[in-house]
Design an enzyme around this catalytic site. Sequence first.
Site, PDB file in Angstrom:
ATOM      1  N   THR A   1       0.845  -1.185   0.000  1.00  0.00           N
ATOM      2  CA  THR A   1       0.000   0.000   0.000  1.00  0.00           C
ATOM      3  C   THR A   1       0.884   1.238   0.000  1.00  0.00           C
ATOM      4  O   THR A   1       1.961   1.237   0.595  1.00  0.00           O
ATOM      5  CB  THR A   1      -0.933   0.042   1.225  1.00  0.00           C
ATOM      6  OG1 THR A   1      -1.731   1.229   1.147  1.00  0.00           O
ATOM      7  CG2 THR A   1      -0.189   0.052   2.546  1.00  0.00           C
TER       8      THR A   1
ATOM      9  N   LYS B   1      -2.932   3.416   6.191  1.00  0.00           N
ATOM     10  CA  LYS B   1      -3.166   1.962   6.252  1.00  0.00           C
ATOM     11  C   LYS B   1      -1.974   1.252   6.875  1.00  0.00           C
ATOM     12  O   LYS B   1      -2.147   0.307   7.646  1.00  0.00           O
ATOM     13  CB  LYS B   1      -3.395   1.400   4.852  1.00  0.00           C
ATOM     14  CG  LYS B   1      -4.748   1.735   4.286  1.00  0.00           C
ATOM     15  CD  LYS B   1      -4.942   0.939   3.036  1.00  0.00           C
ATOM     16  CE  LYS B   1      -6.203   1.329   2.311  1.00  0.00           C
ATOM     17  NZ  LYS B   1      -6.284   0.664   1.016  1.00  0.00           N
TER      18      LYS B   1
ATOM     19  N   ASP C   1      -8.005  -4.401  -0.782  1.00  0.00           N
ATOM     20  CA  ASP C   1      -8.846  -3.511  -1.560  1.00  0.00           C
ATOM     21  C   ASP C   1     -10.089  -3.269  -0.732  1.00  0.00           C
ATOM     22  O   ASP C   1     -10.614  -4.186  -0.097  1.00  0.00           O
ATOM     23  CB  ASP C   1      -9.215  -4.117  -2.916  1.00  0.00           C
ATOM     24  CG  ASP C   1      -9.794  -3.047  -3.836  1.00  0.00           C
ATOM     25  OD1 ASP C   1      -9.195  -1.962  -3.928  1.00  0.00           O
ATOM     26  OD2 ASP C   1     -10.845  -3.277  -4.443  1.00  0.00           O
TER      27      ASP C   1
ATOM     28  N   PHE D   1      -9.559   8.866   7.842  1.00  0.00           N
ATOM     29  CA  PHE D   1      -9.302   9.331   6.483  1.00  0.00           C
ATOM     30  C   PHE D   1     -10.488   8.939   5.607  1.00  0.00           C
ATOM     31  O   PHE D   1     -11.462   8.349   6.083  1.00  0.00           O
ATOM     32  CB  PHE D   1      -7.999   8.714   5.940  1.00  0.00           C
ATOM     33  CG  PHE D   1      -8.084   7.224   5.710  1.00  0.00           C
ATOM     34  CD1 PHE D   1      -7.963   6.341   6.763  1.00  0.00           C
ATOM     35  CD2 PHE D   1      -8.291   6.710   4.432  1.00  0.00           C
ATOM     36  CE1 PHE D   1      -8.049   4.958   6.559  1.00  0.00           C
ATOM     37  CE2 PHE D   1      -8.371   5.339   4.212  1.00  0.00           C
ATOM     38  CZ  PHE D   1      -8.247   4.458   5.288  1.00  0.00           C
ATOM     39  N   GLY D   2     -10.371   9.259   4.317  1.00  0.00           N
ATOM     40  CA  GLY D   2     -11.379   8.816   3.352  1.00  0.00           C
ATOM     41  C   GLY D   2     -12.778   9.269   3.731  1.00  0.00           C
ATOM     42  O   GLY D   2     -13.025  10.443   4.029  1.00  0.00           O
ATOM     43  N   TYR D   3     -13.686   8.322   3.732  1.00  0.00           N
ATOM     44  CA  TYR D   3     -15.101   8.611   3.971  1.00  0.00           C
ATOM     45  C   TYR D   3     -15.470   8.564   5.456  1.00  0.00           C
ATOM     46  O   TYR D   3     -16.649   8.626   5.800  1.00  0.00           O
ATOM     47  CB  TYR D   3     -15.971   7.612   3.199  1.00  0.00           C
ATOM     48  CG  TYR D   3     -15.871   7.705   1.686  1.00  0.00           C
ATOM     49  CD1 TYR D   3     -16.901   8.266   0.930  1.00  0.00           C
ATOM     50  CD2 TYR D   3     -14.752   7.239   1.006  1.00  0.00           C
ATOM     51  CE1 TYR D   3     -16.821   8.342  -0.462  1.00  0.00           C
ATOM     52  CE2 TYR D   3     -14.657   7.312  -0.385  1.00  0.00           C
ATOM     53  CZ  TYR D   3     -15.696   7.872  -1.105  1.00  0.00           C
ATOM     54  OH  TYR D   3     -15.611   7.949  -2.476  1.00  0.00           O
TER      55      TYR D   3
ATOM     56  N   HIS E   1     -13.988  -2.459   8.855  1.00  0.00           N
ATOM     57  CA  HIS E   1     -13.846  -3.515   7.858  1.00  0.00           C
ATOM     58  C   HIS E   1     -12.400  -3.979   7.775  1.00  0.00           C
ATOM     59  O   HIS E   1     -12.115  -5.164   7.761  1.00  0.00           O
ATOM     60  CB  HIS E   1     -14.327  -2.974   6.510  1.00  0.00           C
ATOM     61  CG  HIS E   1     -13.686  -1.664   6.104  1.00  0.00           C
ATOM     62  ND1 HIS E   1     -13.630  -0.583   6.935  1.00  0.00           N
ATOM     63  CD2 HIS E   1     -13.023  -1.298   4.985  1.00  0.00           C
ATOM     64  CE1 HIS E   1     -12.997   0.408   6.344  1.00  0.00           C
ATOM     65  NE2 HIS E   1     -12.613  -0.009   5.151  1.00  0.00           N
TER      66      HIS E   1
HETATM   67  P1  IMP Z   1      -8.412   1.527  -1.466  1.00  0.00           P
HETATM   68  O1  IMP Z   1      -8.742   0.190  -0.938  1.00  0.00           O
HETATM   69  O2  IMP Z   1      -7.188   2.088  -0.847  1.00  0.00           O
HETATM   70  O3  IMP Z   1      -8.396   1.595  -2.953  1.00  0.00           O
HETATM   71  O4  IMP Z   1      -9.554   2.484  -0.934  1.00  0.00           O
HETATM   72  C1  IMP Z   1     -10.734   2.678  -1.633  1.00  0.00           C
HETATM   73  C2  IMP Z   1     -11.462   3.875  -1.145  1.00  0.00           C
HETATM   74  O5  IMP Z   1     -12.162   3.573   0.057  1.00  0.00           O
HETATM   75  C3  IMP Z   1     -10.659   5.139  -0.863  1.00  0.00           C
HETATM   76  O6  IMP Z   1     -11.400   6.249  -1.317  1.00  0.00           O
HETATM   77  C4  IMP Z   1     -10.553   5.196   0.628  1.00  0.00           C
HETATM   78  O7  IMP Z   1     -10.489   6.521   1.099  1.00  0.00           O
HETATM   79  C5  IMP Z   1     -11.854   4.532   1.046  1.00  0.00           C
HETATM   80  N1  IMP Z   1     -11.639   3.835   2.311  1.00  0.00           N
HETATM   81  C6  IMP Z   1     -11.041   2.649   2.476  1.00  0.00           C
HETATM   82  N2  IMP Z   1     -10.959   2.350   3.775  1.00  0.00           N
HETATM   83  C7  IMP Z   1     -11.515   3.393   4.439  1.00  0.00           C
HETATM   84  C8  IMP Z   1     -11.707   3.670   5.824  1.00  0.00           C
HETATM   85  O8  IMP Z   1     -11.316   2.919   6.731  1.00  0.00           O
HETATM   86  N3  IMP Z   1     -12.333   4.830   6.105  1.00  0.00           N
HETATM   87  C9  IMP Z   1     -12.740   5.682   5.164  1.00  0.00           C
HETATM   88  N4  IMP Z   1     -12.573   5.492   3.879  1.00  0.00           N
HETATM   89  C10 IMP Z   1     -11.955   4.343   3.505  1.00  0.00           C
END
Ligand code: IMP
Length: 200
Positions: free
Chosen positions: A12, A17, A74, A156-158, A182
């Site tokens: 990653t 993460k 993922d 972070f993210g959502y 998750h």
């Molecule tokens: P990826 O698995 O890194 O490609 O993440 C996919 C998308 O899901 C990205 O936009 C992340 O910000 C969002 N995401 C994944 N895990 C989390 C989390 O724990 N909290 C909030 N957003 C997440």
Amino acid sequence: MSAPRRRLLVATGSAHKLIELQRLFGDLPIDLVTLRDAGIVGEAPEDGATFEENALQKARWYAAASGEWTLADDSGLEVAALEGAPGVYTRRYAGADATDVQNYEKLLAATVGVADRSARFVCTMALVDPVDRSERTFRGECRGSLTTAPRGTFGFGYDPIFEVDGRTMAERPPAEKDALSHRGRAAALVAAALRSELQP
Ligand code: IMP
């Protein structure tokens, strides 16, 4: 006698993460190696139709590129009222270079006035050993609902727009999120499998 330590490449580029996994695997006889430590420059393809396909695709690619035992994940968000969208498109929901804020603002806009706000985060982790060619996947889910406005500053993210039991993930300190998330759940399955294999 202590168990021999094994190297595990965490495929990653996300510092968030990596820090989460360091916390979750902290008691295992494993040394986490980053893509930078392994000198990997390219990027794995990520064009599968499911989280599982994408995680396996990434783990296989980085394991082949590095020769290291590799963990890739993922993850994404599935919204019931949007028939599971954004799903595997979660990261690029508002465009290829979208920021976290642009992504969640687009999702809030897409769900204005929607009564059923149930959603779930899904994470699939894939563990690939380039030496014995073994491949395994582990899936974790976290069920909750979308808020109508962002709240909180952790994570972070959502995280600011996803709530479980009345509080968003961004309103929960890291250890509390790990216990519910998750990725925390998928990583706990990975950790349990590794613990039984690596500890004498
Ligand atoms: P990826 O698995 O890194 O490609 O993440 C996919 C998308 O899901 C990205 O936009 C992340 O910000 C969002 N995401 C994944 N895990 C989390 C989390 O724990 N909290 C909030 N957003 C997440």
